[in-house]
Design a protein around this motif. Structure first.
Motif, PDB file in Angstrom:
ATOM      1  N   SER A  14     110.441  68.608  50.773  1.00 52.14           N
ATOM      2  CA  SER A  14     109.169  69.377  49.650  1.00 52.14           C
ATOM      3  C   SER A  14     108.785  67.940  49.026  1.00 52.14           C
ATOM      4  CB  SER A  14     110.678  70.094  49.287  1.00 52.14           C
ATOM      5  OG  SER A  14     110.551  71.306  47.731  1.00 52.14           O
ATOM      6  N   ALA A  15     109.345  67.531  47.800  1.00 53.94           N
ATOM      7  CA  ALA A  15     109.110  66.453  47.774  1.00 53.94           C
ATOM      8  C   ALA A  15     107.225  65.422  48.601  1.00 53.94           C
ATOM      9  CB  ALA A  15     109.859  65.275  46.871  1.00 53.94           C
ATOM     10  N   HIS A  16     107.900  64.892  49.456  1.00 51.82           N
ATOM     11  CA  HIS A  16     107.295  64.731  50.052  1.00 51.82           C
ATOM     12  C   HIS A  16     106.236  64.887  50.732  1.00 51.82           C
ATOM     13  CE1 HIS A  16     105.262  61.596  52.466  1.00 51.82           C
ATOM     14  NE2 HIS A  16     105.243  62.193  53.748  1.00 51.82           N
ATOM     15  N   ALA A  17     106.019  66.930  50.517  1.00 52.66           N
ATOM     16  CA  ALA A  17     105.139  67.848  50.532  1.00 52.66           C
ATOM     17  C   ALA A  17     104.115  68.241  50.146  1.00 52.66           C
ATOM     18  CB  ALA A  17     105.024  68.876  51.563  1.00 52.66           C
ATOM     19  N   GLN A  18     104.814  67.604  48.487  1.00 57.73           N
ATOM     20  CA  GLN A  18     104.061  67.659  47.147  1.00 57.73           C
ATOM     21  C   GLN A  18     103.818  67.104  46.362  1.00 57.73           C
ATOM     22  OE1 GLN A  18     106.502  70.713  44.708  1.00 57.73           O
ATOM     23  NE2 GLN A  18     107.162  72.050  46.616  1.00 57.73           N
ATOM     24  N   SER A  19     103.942  65.497  47.567  1.00 54.98           N
ATOM     25  CA  SER A  19     103.125  64.465  46.447  1.00 54.98           C
ATOM     26  C   SER A  19     102.015  64.579  46.046  1.00 54.98           C
ATOM     27  CB  SER A  19     103.345  62.885  47.533  1.00 54.98           C
ATOM     28  OG  SER A  19     104.710  62.897  47.263  1.00 54.98           O
ATOM     29  N   SER A  20     101.383  64.473  44.531  1.00 54.15           N
ATOM     30  CA  SER A  20      99.557  64.432  44.410  1.00 54.15           C
ATOM     31  C   SER A  20      99.245  63.665  44.484  1.00 54.15           C
ATOM     32  CB  SER A  20      99.654  65.171  43.266  1.00 54.15           C
ATOM     33  OG  SER A  20     100.295  64.570  42.109  1.00 54.15           O
ATOM     34  N   TYR A  21      97.564  63.527  44.595  1.00 53.20           N
ATOM     35  CA  TYR A  21      96.988  62.063  45.073  1.00 53.20           C
ATOM     36  C   TYR A  21      95.815  61.496  43.439  1.00 53.20           C
ATOM     37  CZ  TYR A  21      96.693  62.288  50.133  1.00 53.20           C
ATOM     38  OH  TYR A  21      96.611  62.790  51.635  1.00 53.20           O
ATOM     39  N   THR A 178      64.294  66.496  33.934  1.00 52.86           N
ATOM     40  CA  THR A 178      65.236  67.378  33.612  1.00 52.86           C
ATOM     41  C   THR A 178      66.445  67.687  34.928  1.00 52.86           C
ATOM     42  OG1 THR A 178      64.000  69.445  33.237  1.00 52.86           O
ATOM     43  CG2 THR A 178      64.573  67.826  31.652  1.00 52.86           C
ATOM     44  N   SER A 179      66.650  66.944  35.940  1.00 49.31           N
ATOM     45  CA  SER A 179      66.796  67.347  37.183  1.00 49.31           C
ATOM     46  C   SER A 179      67.532  66.062  37.549  1.00 49.31           C
ATOM     47  CB  SER A 179      66.354  68.476  38.313  1.00 49.31           C
ATOM     48  OG  SER A 179      67.330  68.932  38.941  1.00 49.31           O
ATOM     49  N   VAL A 180      68.540  65.743  38.088  1.00 51.21           N
ATOM     50  CA  VAL A 180      69.104  64.286  38.281  1.00 51.21           C
ATOM     51  C   VAL A 180      70.109  64.589  39.373  1.00 51.21           C
ATOM     52  CG1 VAL A 180      68.219  63.223  36.294  1.00 51.21           C
ATOM     53  CG2 VAL A 180      70.972  64.230  36.776  1.00 51.21           C
ATOM     54  N   PRO A 181      70.134  63.127  40.418  1.00 49.88           N
ATOM     55  CA  PRO A 181      70.909  63.204  41.701  1.00 49.88           C
ATOM     56  C   PRO A 181      72.309  62.684  41.446  1.00 49.88           C
ATOM     57  CG  PRO A 181      68.421  62.744  41.812  1.00 49.88           C
ATOM     58  CD  PRO A 181      68.201  62.509  40.745  1.00 49.88           C
ATOM     59  N   VAL A 182      73.149  63.500  41.394  1.00 50.76           N
ATOM     60  CA  VAL A 182      74.902  62.536  41.432  1.00 50.76           C
ATOM     61  C   VAL A 182      74.878  62.125  42.805  1.00 50.76           C
ATOM     62  CG1 VAL A 182      76.762  63.021  39.832  1.00 50.76           C
ATOM     63  CG2 VAL A 182      74.740  63.564  39.140  1.00 50.76           C
ATOM     64  N   THR A 183      75.619  61.439  42.968  1.00 45.05           N
ATOM     65  CA  THR A 183      76.143  60.614  44.268  1.00 45.05           C
ATOM     66  C   THR A 183      77.024  59.889  43.723  1.00 45.05           C
ATOM     67  OG1 THR A 183      75.265  58.132  43.442  1.00 45.05           O
ATOM     68  CG2 THR A 183      74.435  59.905  45.413  1.00 45.05           C
ATOM     69  N   PHE A 184      78.477  59.810  44.707  1.00 48.58           N
ATOM     70  CA  PHE A 184      80.206  59.914  44.760  1.00 48.58           C
ATOM     71  C   PHE A 184      80.672  59.283  45.265  1.00 48.58           C
ATOM     72  CE2 PHE A 184      80.210  64.340  44.884  1.00 48.58           C
ATOM     73  CZ  PHE A 184      81.018  63.947  46.146  1.00 48.58           C
ATOM     74  N   LYS A 185      80.966  58.628  44.861  1.00 48.79           N
ATOM     75  CA  LYS A 185      82.861  57.759  45.802  1.00 48.79           C
ATOM     76  C   LYS A 185      84.245  57.643  45.430  1.00 48.79           C
ATOM     77  CE  LYS A 185      84.056  53.832  48.709  1.00 48.79           C
ATOM     78  NZ  LYS A 185      83.757  52.470  49.103  1.00 48.79           N
ATOM     79  N   LEU A 186      84.884  58.885  45.914  1.00 54.00           N
ATOM     80  CA  LEU A 186      85.858  58.766  44.725  1.00 54.00           C
ATOM     81  C   LEU A 186      87.611  58.401  46.031  1.00 54.00           C
ATOM     82  CD1 LEU A 186      85.672  62.469  43.083  1.00 54.00           C
ATOM     83  CD2 LEU A 186      85.326  60.168  41.860  1.00 54.00           C
ATOM     84  N   THR A 187      87.961  57.717  45.364  1.00 57.98           N
ATOM     85  CA  THR A 187      89.510  57.049  46.552  1.00 57.98           C
ATOM     86  C   THR A 187      90.174  57.590  45.916  1.00 57.98           C
ATOM     87  OG1 THR A 187      87.741  54.966  47.638  1.00 57.98           O
ATOM     88  CG2 THR A 187      91.328  55.159  47.715  1.00 57.98           C
ATOM     89  N   PHE A 188      91.424  58.896  46.905  1.00 57.19           N
ATOM     90  CA  PHE A 188      92.737  58.877  45.691  1.00 57.19           C
ATOM     91  C   PHE A 188      93.723  58.542  46.755  1.00 57.19           C
ATOM     92  CE2 PHE A 188      89.241  62.064  44.887  1.00 57.19           C
ATOM     93  CZ  PHE A 188      89.990  62.084  43.931  1.00 57.19           C
ATOM     94  N   GLU A 189      95.208  57.789  45.782  1.00 54.40           N
ATOM     95  CA  GLU A 189      95.917  57.389  46.297  1.00 54.40           C
ATOM     96  C   GLU A 189      97.447  57.809  45.887  1.00 54.40           C
ATOM     97  OE1 GLU A 189      97.094  52.444  46.988  1.00 54.40           O
ATOM     98  OE2 GLU A 189      96.635  53.631  45.072  1.00 54.40           O
ATOM     99  N   LEU A 190      98.160  58.024  47.228  1.00 54.60           N
ATOM    100  CA  LEU A 190      99.325  58.800  46.990  1.00 54.60           C
ATOM    101  C   LEU A 190     100.852  58.166  47.038  1.00 54.60           C
ATOM    102  CD1 LEU A 190     100.423  60.415  51.182  1.00 54.60           C
ATOM    103  CD2 LEU A 190     100.663  61.206  48.713  1.00 54.60           C
ATOM    104  N   PRO A 191     101.396  57.933  46.260  1.00 51.75           N
ATOM    105  CA  PRO A 191     101.986  57.501  45.296  1.00 51.75           C
ATOM    106  C   PRO A 191     103.048  56.714  45.732  1.00 51.75           C
ATOM    107  CG  PRO A 191     102.724  59.601  44.646  1.00 51.75           C
ATOM    108  CD  PRO A 191     101.820  59.677  46.003  1.00 51.75           C
ATOM    109  N   SER A 192     103.568  55.311  45.086  1.00 46.62           N
ATOM    110  CA  SER A 192     104.097  54.753  46.113  1.00 46.62           C
ATOM    111  C   SER A 192     105.247  55.222  46.469  1.00 46.62           C
ATOM    112  CB  SER A 192     104.581  53.175  45.677  1.00 46.62           C
ATOM    113  OG  SER A 192     103.422  52.872  45.531  1.00 46.62           O
ATOM    114  N   LYS A 193     106.526  55.214  47.867  1.00 44.69           N
ATOM    115  CA  LYS A 193     107.749  55.708  48.211  1.00 44.69           C
ATOM    116  C   LYS A 193     108.814  55.033  47.449  1.00 44.69           C
ATOM    117  CE  LYS A 193     105.805  58.007  52.083  1.00 44.69           C
ATOM    118  NZ  LYS A 193     106.115  57.634  53.895  1.00 44.69           N
TER     119      LYS A 193
END
Length: 193
Positions: A14-21, A178-193
């Protein structure tokens, strides 16, 4: 003893499945492009981002608007005070859903495409925009989300037109889009075990 082992295994699973990034700021970037005088295009970014993908698959990113970086100090200050009004609206918030089952089934290097609504809170206004993005499993513990098409942000929808007009006037420019394009690159990581 048998019941204790089963309970321990259930708790671990349960703890592993519920880990948030958690968002990795140094591996993430959010860029918006301005167009002034009809044809002068400049890219700007926000240097301070935080966020997570929680156990329910809700991805959220908080943008520190005072971290805007345009490459020119006086322009940074003007954007903070005249456009974003950071003394009142210090942050922007973005939320969307991530398909956790699809994410968990990815092997390293694999990806899936998303075309989803994104909730954006900016300058006291909340709007739903659409983002086309890919979700890539970049390692056993990290995932990167990046857009495949720019997200178009209309200043009028976030009560920013007056601020743009003020910037245009003080800079002596004939126009600022008044209109602008936005780009993104977002990296998420699981917590260390």
């Amino acid at each position: 003893m048998k019941h204790f082992i089963i309970a321990a295994l259930l708790l671990f699973t349960s703890a592993h499945a519920q880990s948030s990034y958690t968002l990795v700021p140094e591996k993430s970037k959010l860029v918006f492009t301005s167009i002034k005088s009809g044809s002068v295009i400049e890219a700007h970014e926000f240097k301070s981002l935080s966020g997570e993908i929680n156990e329910q698959g809700l991805a959220s990113v908080t943008i520190d608007l005072a971290s805007v970086e345009t490459g020119i100090d006086i322009r940074n200050e003007r954007m903070k005070s005249m456009l974003f009004h950071v003394e009142k609206y210090a942050q922007a918030k973005v939320q969307t859903e991530v398909l956790l089952p699809a994410l968990k089934n990815l092997k390293v290097g694999e990806s899936f495409h998303r075309h989803v609504p994104v909730s954006v809170e900016l300058h006291g206004q909340k709007q739903d925009l659409v983002a086309h993005s890919d979700v890539v499993k970049t390692s056993e513990t990290t995932v990167t989300i990046y857009n495949t098409k720019p997200v178009l942000v209309n200043a009028a929808e976030f009560d920013l037109v007056k601020g743009i007009a003020a910037l245009q006037k003080i800079a002596g420019l004939p126009s600022i889009a008044t209109s602008v394009p936005v780009t993104f690159k977002l990296t998420f990581e699981l917590p260390s075990k």
